[in-house]
Design an enzyme around this catalytic site. Structure first.
Site: not given
Lengths: 650, 72
Positions: A340, A377, A408, A414-415, A554
Site C-alpha cells: 500500500d 493548526d 478546519f 479551510m482553516s 483486505d
C-alpha cells in the site's frame, strides 16, 4: 494508518520537515522494537542437559542421518566390549578394544553436539516464550451474564463468544473485539509502544484488543474472539517454543535428500568390506562405521533443525507472529511484494514542501501568511507548514493569545486564524479559498490555477493561502517517501523481488510517487478488490506474493497471498486470514521479513554445501588408510587393476 | 595425506566430524551474513566460500588433529 509507527525505526525517521511532528513518540524508539527481553541465563546448562535427554532413540529416529550415527555408536560400543562379536579380528584384542572404545566415545559426542545445537536453538525460543508468558498471567475476568449482571471467573474459563467487562486498571483477559465503550489501552506488553491506544467499537482498526494488555481509563465491553490457549500470544509462545514445530516443505525435501545420500553411502561402505577382504586388507566393523559416519552429511543433519528454529526465533524477535515455519520460509521465496502506498511507502501525512507565490507576491510573504494561518493548526500538515515557513524566515508578528484559530471543517475545507488587527488569514482547498476570497470582494487570477495545476502534476496536494480578499500563493503539500526505501527496493530488485505499489491516488500522482520511491510497478485508483486481482495475476505467472493489510476488506487478499502479514492494529478478520501478524503494525517490516526468510534459506544452503564438501576431504583421509592397513595394498587403483586383469583373463 | 597411521587418520577424521558441529552452531543460529545479491551471484559466492572452503578446511583440520593427538 498509524503515522507514529514510522518514528519507531530510526532509519525511517524523516529529518527535514517531518522531524517536529514525528518526534513526539520517538523517545520510545530506543527501548522498543523487541518483545520483553528474554533472559539467556542458564541457557547453556539447560541445553547441555537437553542434549543428553535427546539421546532417547525415539527422539533421534526423527532425524535419519543422526539415527544412523546413533545405531553406529551402539554397534561400536558392543565391539568395544567384545572385539570378536562380528567375526574374528586378527589384531591384538586389547588394542582393538582401545580403538573401538575411542571411536565409540567420539561418535557419542557427535550425537551430543548435534543435540546440543538443537537444544540451544530451542532454549533461546523458550526463553523468548517465557518472557512473553510472564506478561500474561491468569486474571479474573468479569463475565457478562445474559441478565446483565457480571460474574467473576478465571480468564482461562472464558470461551469464544463470551462477553466480558473490563474497567480501568484491569488486564484484558483474552483477545477480543470491543462492542461497547471507549477507553485507552496500554499495549506496551506486546508491542513495546508506551503510548496508550484508543479503543472503541465499530471502527475497523481500533476495536480489536489483545489479551495481556491493560486498560488505563474508562471501561469496555469486549466480545471474546478466541478460546484460552488459542490467542495470538499463545500461538507465538507455542511456535517459538517449538512445541508446534512441524517440518517445512523445504526441510522435508532436504531431509529426503540427506537420507538418500546416507543410504547411498551405507551401500558404498557395505561393499568396501568384501573389496578390502579381496585385496587381503580385511577391515573391522568399527572402521567401517567410522567411514560411514565420516561420509554421511552429519554436519547439516545435526544443524538442520537448529537453523529452522533460529529462523522462527529471528522473526519473533522482530515482533512478528508467524503461524507456521512454512510462512517464515515462504518469505524467502517471495517474488512479488504488493505494498500500500500510504503508511508503507509514504508517511501517512503529506508535508509542506514549497511555497508558490502568485499575484506578484514574494515567497517570504506567502510564508508569512501561511505561518499566520497555521499557528493554531495542530495537524502534522499544519506543523510542517510552520516549519517550512520558519525556514523561509517568517515569524509570528502578532500576539497569539489575542488571535483566534479557525478550525478546519469538512464544510468549509479551510482553516486559519483571525488576527488581532481584524484581518482574516485562511489556508485550504483551492476551490474553498477562491470562494472565501470572492465573498470578501476579491478577484481570482489565472496564476492561481496555473500553480494549482503545477502542484497536481508533481503529485502533490495544493493548498491556497489568502489574507482577506487577497490570494498570496499556494502551499505544495508533498507525499513524503520514507527515507531509505529506495535503496531497499533496489536491493529487492537485485534479489529478484518485484514491488507493486497500490494507491487510491490518480494516475499522475501515483506515477510521481512510484518513480520517487523506485517501485517497479504501480496501480492507481486502486480499490481493495484490485489487491486480490493483482495477487491472482502474479500467482498465475507462478510467482509467490507477499502483502500487508489491516482492514476487513483486505482479508480475502491476505488469505490469497502466499505471505499475508496483518497489522496488530487491524481487524480480527484480517488477522485470521493472514499467516503472520506484526505486533508493531509497521507495514514496512514486510521487507525485513523477506530478508529473514532469504537468510534462513541461504544459511541452510550454505551449511548443506559445506557439509557435503567436507565429505570429500574425509573420504580421502580415510579410504586410502583402510586399504593400506597393515601395509598390504597401496591404494584402491591397484585393487581395481587386479579386478581388471581377472576379467580380462576370463 | 601422510597421516601418522591409519588409526590416527580415522580418529582425526571422526574428531573433526564431531567438532565441526558445535563450531558451526553460531553460524546456524545467527544465519550467514545477508547480502542483497542476485541468485546467480549468491550461488557463485556460496559455492566458492562454502563449497571450496568445505573441501579444503577438513584436509587442514584433519592434518592438524592428526599431529596433535598422541596416537600412533
Amino acid at each position: 494508518m498509524l503515522t507514529d509507527d514510522i518514528s519507531r525505526y530510526p532509519e525511517f525517521m524523516q529529518t527535514p520537515q517531518g522531524s517536529n511532528s514525528l518526534s513526539s513518540s520517538s523517545h520510545t524508539g530506543a527501548s522498543r522494537r523487541h518483545t520483553p527481553k528474554a533472559s539467556m541465563g542458564g541457557l547453556y546448562q539447560r541445553a547441555i542437559r537437553e542434549a543428553f535427554v535427546k539421546l532417547n532413540p525415539r527422539t533421534e529416529v526423527k532425524n535419519p542421518v543422526m539415527f544412523i550415527v546413533w545405531v553406529g555408536t551402539i554397534v561400536t560400543f558392543l565391539v568395544t566390549l567384545d572385539p570378536n562379536l562380528f567375526g574374528t579380528v586378527q589384531a591384538d584384542p586389547a588394542q582393538q578394544r582401545l580403538l573401538n572404545g575411542l571411536i565409540t566415545f567420539i561418535l557419542f559426542f557427535t550425537l551430543v553436539f548435534a543435540n546440543f545445537a538443537e537444544a540451544v536453538a530451542e532454549g533461546r525460543g523458550k526463553a523468548q516464550a517465557d518472557a512473553l508468558r510472564s506478561t500474561r498471567s491468569d486474571t479474573i475476568a468479569r463475565k457478562l451474564l445474559p441478565n446483565g449482571s457480571t460474574q467473576e471467573i478465571s480468564s482461562t474459563e472464558l470461551r469464544r463468544g463470551d462477553q466480558v467487562k473490563v474497567v480501568a486498571g484491569d488486564m484484558i483477559p483474552a483477545d477480543g473485539e470491543v462492542v461497547k465503550g471507549v477507553a485507552s489501552v496500554d499495549e506496551s506488553a506486546i508491542t513495546g509502544e508506551s503510548a496508550p491506544v484508543l479503543k472503541q467499537p465499530g471502527t475497523d482498526i481500533m476495536s480489536s484488543v489483545t489479551g495481556g494488555t491493560r486498560i488505563l481509563s474508562d471501561e469496555l465491553i469486549i466480545n471474546v474472539t478466541s478460546d484460552p490457549g488459542q490467542g495470538f500470544i499463545d500461538r507465538m509462545i507455542a511456535l517459538v517454543e517449538g512445541a508446534e514445530r512441524s517440518k517445512t516443505p523445504n526441510e522435508i525435501a532436504l531431509t529426503v535428500l540427506l537420507t538418500v545420500l546416507t543410504l547411498v553411502f551405507l551401500i558404498v561402505v557395505a561393499t568396501v568390506s568384501p573389496l578390502a577382504n579381496y585385496v587381503q586388507a580385511p577391515t573391522t566393523i568399527a572402521i567401517l562405521i567410522s567411514l560411514l559416519v565420516a561420509l554421511i552429511p552429519t554436519t547439516i543433519g545435526g544443524l538442520l533443525s537448529a537453523i529452522g528454529i533460529a529462523g522462527m526465533d529471528r522473526v519473533a524477535q522482530f515482533n512478528v507472529i508467524a503461524t507456521s515455519g512454512r510462512a517464515v520460509e515462504a518469505c524467502g521465496d517471495i517474488n512479488t511484494l504488493v505494498l500500500d502506498k500510504t503508511g508503507t511507502i509514504t508517511l501517512g501525512n503529506r508535508l509542506a514542501d514549497q511555497f508558490i507565490p502568485v499575484n506578484g507576491h514574494t515567497v517570504e510573504e506567502v510564508a508569512q501568511i501561511a505561518l499566520a494561518a497555521s499557528v493554531f493548526d495542530e495537524t502534522p500538515e499544519g506543523k510542517s507548514i510552520v516549519i517550512l515557513a520558519e525556514k523561509n524566515r517568517a515569524s509570528v508578528n502578532f500576539k497569539t493569545a489575542d488571535a483566534t484559530g479557525v478550525e478546519f471543517t469538512a464544510r468549509t475545507r479551510m482553516s486559519g486564524t483571525d488576527l488581532p488587527n481584524g484581518k482574516e488569514v485562511r489556508k485550504g482547498a483551492v476551490d474553498a479559498v477562491k470562494g472565501f476570497v470572492r465573498s470578501r470582494g476579491g478577484v481570482v487570477s489565472t496564476q492561481l490555477d496555473e500553480a494549482y495545476e503545477r502542484v497536481s502534476r508533481l503529485g502533490g496536494t495544493p493548498l491556497a493561502v489568502c489574507q482577506d480578499s487577497e490570494i498570496y500563493g499556494v502551499i505544495y503539500l508533498k507525499d513524503i517517501v520514507k527515507a531509505g526505501l529506495r535503496e531497499r527496493f533496489d536491493q529487492l530488485r537485485r534479489m529478484g523481488v518485484k514491488t507493486i505499489m497500490l494507491t487510491g491516488d490518480n494516475q499522475i500522482t501515483a506515477s510521481v510517487i512510484a518513480r520517487e520511491a523506485g517501485v517497479d510497478d504501480f496501480i492507481a485508483e486502486a480499490t481493495p478488490e484490485d489487491k486480490i486481482d493483482v495477487i491472482r495475476r502474479e500467482q498465475s505467472e507462478g510467482k509467490l506474493v507477499a502483502m500487508t493489510g489491516d482492514g476487513t476488506n483486505d482479508a480475502p487478499a491476505l488469505a490469497q497471498a502466499n505471505v499475508g502479514v496483518a497489522m496488530n492494529s487491524g481487524t480480527q478478520a484480517a488477522k485470521e486470514a493472514a499467516n503472520m501478524v506484526d505486533l508493531d503494525s509497521d507495514p514496512t517490516k514486510l521487507i525485513d521479513l523477506v530478508t529473514i526468510g532469504k537468510q534462513l534459506l541461504i544459511t541452510r544452503g550454505a551449511l548443506t554445501t559445506f557439509s557435503i564438501a567436507n565429505d570429500i576431504a574425509k573420504y580421502f583421509a580415510i579410504i586410502p588408510t583402510i586399504l593400506q592397513q597393515q601395509g598390504l595394498v597401496p591404494s584402491i587403483s591397484c585393487s581395481l587393476k587386479v579386478l581388471d586383469r581377472q576379467s580380462f583373463q576370463r | 595425506m601422510q597421516l601418522k597411521s591409519p588409526r590416527s587418520a580415522i580418529i582425526s577424521a571422526l574428531i573433526y566430524n564431531a567438532l565441526i558441529i558445535p563450531a558451526l552452531i553460531p553460524l546456524a543460529l545467527k544465519g550467514v551474513q545477508f547480502r542483497p545479491l542476485t541468485a546467480n551471484q549468491l550461488l557463485r559466492r556460496n559455492i566458492l566460500i562454502f563449497g571450496l572452503g568445505g573441501v579444503i578446511a577438513p584436509f587442514i583440520a584433519i592434518k592438524i588433529i592428526d599431529i596433535l593427538i598422541p596416537f600412533a
